[in-house]
Design an enzyme around this catalytic site. Structure first.
Site, PDB file in Angstrom:
ATOM      1  N   ASN A   1      14.633  -3.903  -4.180  1.00  0.00           N
ATOM      2  CA  ASN A   1      14.126  -4.101  -2.609  1.00  0.00           C
ATOM      3  C   ASN A   1      13.490  -5.459  -2.540  1.00  0.00           C
ATOM      4  O   ASN A   1      13.644  -6.045  -1.562  1.00  0.00           O
ATOM      5  CB  ASN A   1      13.837  -2.363  -2.173  1.00  0.00           C
ATOM      6  CG  ASN A   1      13.071  -2.919  -1.150  1.00  0.00           C
ATOM      7  OD1 ASN A   1      14.268  -3.096  -0.202  1.00  0.00           O
ATOM      8  ND2 ASN A   1      11.821  -1.983  -0.814  1.00  0.00           N
TER       9      ASN A   1
ATOM     10  N   SER B   1      -0.685   4.340   4.465  1.00  0.00           N
ATOM     11  CA  SER B   1      -1.937   3.516   4.095  1.00  0.00           C
ATOM     12  C   SER B   1      -2.268   3.129   5.674  1.00  0.00           C
ATOM     13  O   SER B   1      -3.206   2.899   5.464  1.00  0.00           O
ATOM     14  CB  SER B   1      -1.456   2.850   3.063  1.00  0.00           C
ATOM     15  OG  SER B   1      -0.457   1.815   3.150  1.00  0.00           O
TER      16      SER B   1
ATOM     17  N   GLY C   1       1.305  -1.567   0.110  1.00  0.00           N
ATOM     18  CA  GLY C   1       0.290   0.346   0.319  1.00  0.00           C
ATOM     19  C   GLY C   1       0.777   1.293   0.011  1.00  0.00           C
ATOM     20  O   GLY C   1       1.859   1.085   0.152  1.00  0.00           O
TER      21      GLY C   1
ATOM     22  N   LYS D   1       0.480   0.550   6.741  1.00  0.00           N
ATOM     23  CA  LYS D   1       1.441  -0.959   6.675  1.00  0.00           C
ATOM     24  C   LYS D   1       2.259  -1.120   7.804  1.00  0.00           C
ATOM     25  O   LYS D   1       2.104  -2.244   8.021  1.00  0.00           O
ATOM     26  CB  LYS D   1       1.859  -0.734   5.538  1.00  0.00           C
ATOM     27  CG  LYS D   1       1.345  -0.538   4.214  1.00  0.00           C
ATOM     28  CD  LYS D   1       2.674  -1.248   3.302  1.00  0.00           C
ATOM     29  CE  LYS D   1       4.071  -0.058   3.037  1.00  0.00           C
ATOM     30  NZ  LYS D   1       3.669   1.870   3.222  1.00  0.00           N
ATOM     31  N   SER D   2       2.629  -0.620   8.402  1.00  0.00           N
ATOM     32  CA  SER D   2       3.385  -0.724   9.564  1.00  0.00           C
ATOM     33  C   SER D   2       2.538  -1.421  10.664  1.00  0.00           C
ATOM     34  O   SER D   2       2.696  -1.709  12.234  1.00  0.00           O
ATOM     35  CB  SER D   2       4.720   0.350  10.050  1.00  0.00           C
ATOM     36  OG  SER D   2       5.348   0.279   9.164  1.00  0.00           O
TER      37      SER D   2
ATOM     38  N   SER E   1       2.362   4.756   1.197  1.00  0.00           N
ATOM     39  CA  SER E   1       3.092   5.239   2.076  1.00  0.00           C
ATOM     40  C   SER E   1       1.873   6.274   3.194  1.00  0.00           C
ATOM     41  O   SER E   1       1.231   6.872   2.489  1.00  0.00           O
ATOM     42  CB  SER E   1       4.435   6.637   2.136  1.00  0.00           C
ATOM     43  OG  SER E   1       4.121   7.257   2.660  1.00  0.00           O
TER      44      SER E   1
ATOM     45  N   ILE F   1       5.663  -0.884   0.602  1.00  0.00           N
ATOM     46  CA  ILE F   1       4.938  -0.006  -0.400  1.00  0.00           C
ATOM     47  C   ILE F   1       4.747  -1.568  -1.568  1.00  0.00           C
ATOM     48  O   ILE F   1       3.999  -1.071  -2.267  1.00  0.00           O
ATOM     49  CB  ILE F   1       5.392   1.395  -0.629  1.00  0.00           C
ATOM     50  CG1 ILE F   1       5.611   2.247   0.117  1.00  0.00           C
ATOM     51  CG2 ILE F   1       4.764   1.615  -1.927  1.00  0.00           C
ATOM     52  CD1 ILE F   1       6.268   3.075   0.110  1.00  0.00           C
ATOM     53  N   SER F   2       6.072  -1.718  -2.041  1.00  0.00           N
ATOM     54  CA  SER F   2       6.366  -3.357  -3.412  1.00  0.00           C
ATOM     55  C   SER F   2       4.976  -2.136  -4.271  1.00  0.00           C
ATOM     56  O   SER F   2       3.826  -2.717  -4.457  1.00  0.00           O
ATOM     57  CB  SER F   2       5.511  -4.277  -2.527  1.00  0.00           C
ATOM     58  OG  SER F   2       5.194  -4.625  -1.266  1.00  0.00           O
TER      59      SER F   2
ATOM     60  N   ARG G   1      15.620  -0.380   4.996  1.00  0.00           N
ATOM     61  CA  ARG G   1      16.611  -0.125   4.577  1.00  0.00           C
ATOM     62  C   ARG G   1      17.875   0.854   5.272  1.00  0.00           C
ATOM     63  O   ARG G   1      18.442   1.801   4.896  1.00  0.00           O
ATOM     64  CB  ARG G   1      15.411   1.462   3.752  1.00  0.00           C
ATOM     65  CG  ARG G   1      14.873   0.986   2.499  1.00  0.00           C
ATOM     66  CD  ARG G   1      14.336   1.929   2.555  1.00  0.00           C
ATOM     67  NE  ARG G   1      13.543   1.620   0.587  1.00  0.00           N
ATOM     68  CZ  ARG G   1      13.305   1.313  -0.657  1.00  0.00           C
ATOM     69  NH1 ARG G   1      14.965   2.325  -0.545  1.00  0.00           N
ATOM     70  NH2 ARG G   1      13.613   1.004  -1.790  1.00  0.00           N
TER      71      ARG G   1
HETATM   72  N1  LIG Z   1      10.474   8.189  -3.129  1.00  0.00           N
HETATM   73  C1  LIG Z   1       9.831   7.515  -2.377  1.00  0.00           C
HETATM   74  N2  LIG Z   1       9.080   6.809  -2.341  1.00  0.00           N
HETATM   75  C2  LIG Z   1       8.268   6.412  -1.258  1.00  0.00           C
HETATM   76  N3  LIG Z   1       8.563   5.827  -0.307  1.00  0.00           N
HETATM   77  C3  LIG Z   1       9.356   6.716  -0.161  1.00  0.00           C
HETATM   78  C4  LIG Z   1      10.181   7.452  -0.943  1.00  0.00           C
HETATM   79  N4  LIG Z   1      11.778   7.924   0.051  1.00  0.00           N
HETATM   80  C5  LIG Z   1      11.591   8.030   0.994  1.00  0.00           C
HETATM   81  N5  LIG Z   1      10.394   6.396   1.700  1.00  0.00           N
HETATM   82  C6  LIG Z   1       9.939   6.651   2.412  1.00  0.00           C
HETATM   83  O1  LIG Z   1      10.839   4.974   2.227  1.00  0.00           O
HETATM   84  C7  LIG Z   1       9.513   3.970   2.767  1.00  0.00           C
HETATM   85  C8  LIG Z   1       8.926   2.971   1.626  1.00  0.00           C
HETATM   86  O2  LIG Z   1      10.515   1.905   1.633  1.00  0.00           O
HETATM   87  P1  LIG Z   1       9.816   0.644   0.971  1.00  0.00           P
HETATM   88  O3  LIG Z   1      10.765  -0.247   0.946  1.00  0.00           O
HETATM   89  O4  LIG Z   1       8.698   0.343   1.379  1.00  0.00           O
HETATM   90  O5  LIG Z   1       9.571   0.794  -0.530  1.00  0.00           O
HETATM   91  S1  LIG Z   1       9.340   0.245  -1.537  1.00  0.00           S
HETATM   92  O6  LIG Z   1       8.554  -1.015  -1.356  1.00  0.00           O
HETATM   93  O7  LIG Z   1      11.209  -0.187  -2.220  1.00  0.00           O
HETATM   94  O8  LIG Z   1       8.707   1.204  -3.023  1.00  0.00           O
HETATM   95  C9  LIG Z   1       8.757   5.067   3.338  1.00  0.00           C
HETATM   96  O9  LIG Z   1       8.300   4.417   3.765  1.00  0.00           O
HETATM   97  P2  LIG Z   1       5.875   4.023   4.685  1.00  0.00           P
HETATM   98  O10 LIG Z   1       5.974   5.506   4.206  1.00  0.00           O
HETATM   99  O11 LIG Z   1       6.347   2.957   5.956  1.00  0.00           O
HETATM  100  O12 LIG Z   1       5.488   3.607   3.479  1.00  0.00           O
HETATM  101  C10 LIG Z   1       8.918   6.396   2.905  1.00  0.00           C
HETATM  102  O13 LIG Z   1       8.927   6.430   4.783  1.00  0.00           O
HETATM  103  N1  LIG Z   2      -6.340   1.931  10.796  1.00  0.00           N
HETATM  104  C1  LIG Z   2      -6.131   3.099  11.987  1.00  0.00           C
HETATM  105  N2  LIG Z   2      -6.763   4.104  12.201  1.00  0.00           N
HETATM  106  C2  LIG Z   2      -6.276   5.494  11.775  1.00  0.00           C
HETATM  107  N3  LIG Z   2      -4.723   6.060  12.210  1.00  0.00           N
HETATM  108  C3  LIG Z   2      -3.686   5.266  11.464  1.00  0.00           C
HETATM  109  C4  LIG Z   2      -4.742   3.439  11.436  1.00  0.00           C
HETATM  110  N4  LIG Z   2      -3.499   2.795  10.637  1.00  0.00           N
HETATM  111  C5  LIG Z   2      -2.102   3.722  10.651  1.00  0.00           C
HETATM  112  N5  LIG Z   2      -2.694   4.744  10.877  1.00  0.00           N
HETATM  113  C6  LIG Z   2      -1.487   6.194  11.496  1.00  0.00           C
HETATM  114  O1  LIG Z   2      -1.362   6.320  10.097  1.00  0.00           O
HETATM  115  C7  LIG Z   2      -0.375   6.872   9.818  1.00  0.00           C
HETATM  116  C8  LIG Z   2       1.001   5.574   8.786  1.00  0.00           C
HETATM  117  O2  LIG Z   2       0.685   4.494   9.489  1.00  0.00           O
HETATM  118  P1  LIG Z   2       1.781   3.884   9.250  1.00  0.00           P
HETATM  119  O3  LIG Z   2       1.327   2.074   9.796  1.00  0.00           O
HETATM  120  O4  LIG Z   2       3.241   3.978   9.708  1.00  0.00           O
HETATM  121  O5  LIG Z   2       1.908   3.906   6.970  1.00  0.00           O
HETATM  122  P2  LIG Z   2       2.804   2.686   6.731  1.00  0.00           P
HETATM  123  O6  LIG Z   2       3.660   2.039   7.480  1.00  0.00           O
HETATM  124  O7  LIG Z   2       2.184   2.397   5.371  1.00  0.00           O
HETATM  125  O8  LIG Z   2       3.005   4.243   6.264  1.00  0.00           O
HETATM  126  C9  LIG Z   2       0.438   6.795  11.499  1.00  0.00           C
HETATM  127  O9  LIG Z   2       0.447   8.241  11.791  1.00  0.00           O
HETATM  128  C10 LIG Z   2      -0.755   6.266  12.050  1.00  0.00           C
HETATM  129  O10 LIG Z   2      -0.846   5.940  13.208  1.00  0.00           O
END
Ligand SMILES: Nc1ncnc2c1ncn2[C@@H]1O[C@H](COP(=O)(O)OS(=O)(=O)O)[C@@H](OP(=O)(O)O)[C@H]1O
Ligand SMILES: Nc1ncnc2c1ncn2[C@@H]1O[C@H](COP(=O)(O)OP(=O)(O)O)[C@@H](O)[C@H]1O
Length: 200
Positions: A82, A36, A32, A38-39, A34, A105-106, A65
């Site tokens: 990745n 969304s 999903g 996931k973590s 960034s 994100i994949s 990373r």
């Molecule tokens: N350009 C760009 N695009 C998307 N995301 C970015 C980018 N630069 C840094 N970040 C940060 O890196 C996290 C995503 O890393 P991933 O390894 O999950 O990415 S991927 O699957 O290789 O696309 C992502 O974390 P999440 O927010 O947890 O998804 C971001 O914090």
């Molecule tokens: N189910 C949920 N309901 C409300 N807020 C959420 C929910 N899941 C995540 N969040 C909030 O959304 C933000 C992004 O969540 P995170 O898990 O870091 O997303 P990702 O790993 O996809 O980047 C965080 O601030 C988190 O607290």
């Protein structure tokens, strides 16, 4: 490319390890945008499994990373590598008998599919709108991407290809996102129905 290499069998196999751990090894892959969730889902799922006596391990894209994938950036070929590396590591964890939760994100369908057809059968799609993810923006990255300070940010100027098939799709209902525990329970119900949480 390595040549002249052979497969070394281990005296204890996946079946024995699963019996020891009383669970079935598998990979749950969360994809999903960034922000969304996931973590958050990965953590909630890991906690819920732990309370049921099931051992899981989270492979989080952001965390990996910092180490294994610290040489990779965000251009297309790096994202492909990745996913390949995390896919391979996830495969090892599942073979070890753990419930491996990969949270990346994949963004590319082709790369996800390469691994799903091979061994990952449980894809969870965080189908949250870009609007919601951008409103959350916990790391301020969308803001930087919109300002042109980050180039190639997924959902802004880099593609996210949503899954055509997935085992579980989690999405907003009437603009509200289900709680992390509710989402984790949905994944657990699925794993239970598939027999992954039964004692081996
Ligand atoms: N350009 C760009 N695009 C998307 N995301 C970015 C980018 N630069 C840094 N970040 C940060 O890196 C996290 C995503 O890393 P991933 O390894 O999950 O990415 S991927 O699957 O290789 O696309 C992502 O974390 P999440 O927010 O947890 O998804 C971001 O914090
Ligand atoms: N189910 C949920 N309901 C409300 N807020 C959420 C929910 N899941 C995540 N969040 C909030 O959304 C933000 C992004 O969540 P995170 O898990 O870091 O997303 P990702 O790993 O996809 O980047 C965080 O601030 C988190 O607290």
């Amino acid at each position: 490319m390595s040549t002249n290499i052979f497969w070394q069998e281990s005296p204890i196999g996946k079946t024995e390890r699963q019996k020891l751990l009383n669970q079935k090894g598998c990979v749950v892959w969360i994809t999903g945008l960034s922000g969304s969730g996931k973590s958050t889902l990965a953590c909630s799922l890991s906690r819920e499994l732990y309370t049921r006596g099931k051992l899981s391990y989270i492979l989080d894209g952001d965390n990996l990373r910092h180490g294994l994938n610290k040489d990779l950036g965000f251009k297309a070929e790096d994202r492909v590598e990745n996913i390949r590396r995390v896919g391979e590591v996830a495969k090892l964890f599942a073979d070890a008998g753990l419930i491996c939760i990969a949270s990346l994100i994949s963004p590319y369908r082709k790369d996800r599919d390469a691994y799903f057809s091979a061994f990952i059968k449980h894809l969870v799609y965080m189908n949250m709108s870009l609007q919601l993810c951008e409103a959350r923006d916990p790391k301020g990255l969308y803001k930087l991407a919109r300002a042109g300070k980050i180039k190639g940010f997924t959902g802004i100027d880099d593609p996210y290809e949503s899954p055509l098939n997935c085992e579980i799709e989690l999405k907003e209902k009437e603009g509200e996102c289900p709680s992390p525990v509710t989402m984790a329970e949905e994944v657990i119900a699925y794993l239970e129905a598939k027999g992954f949480l039964q004692n081996q």
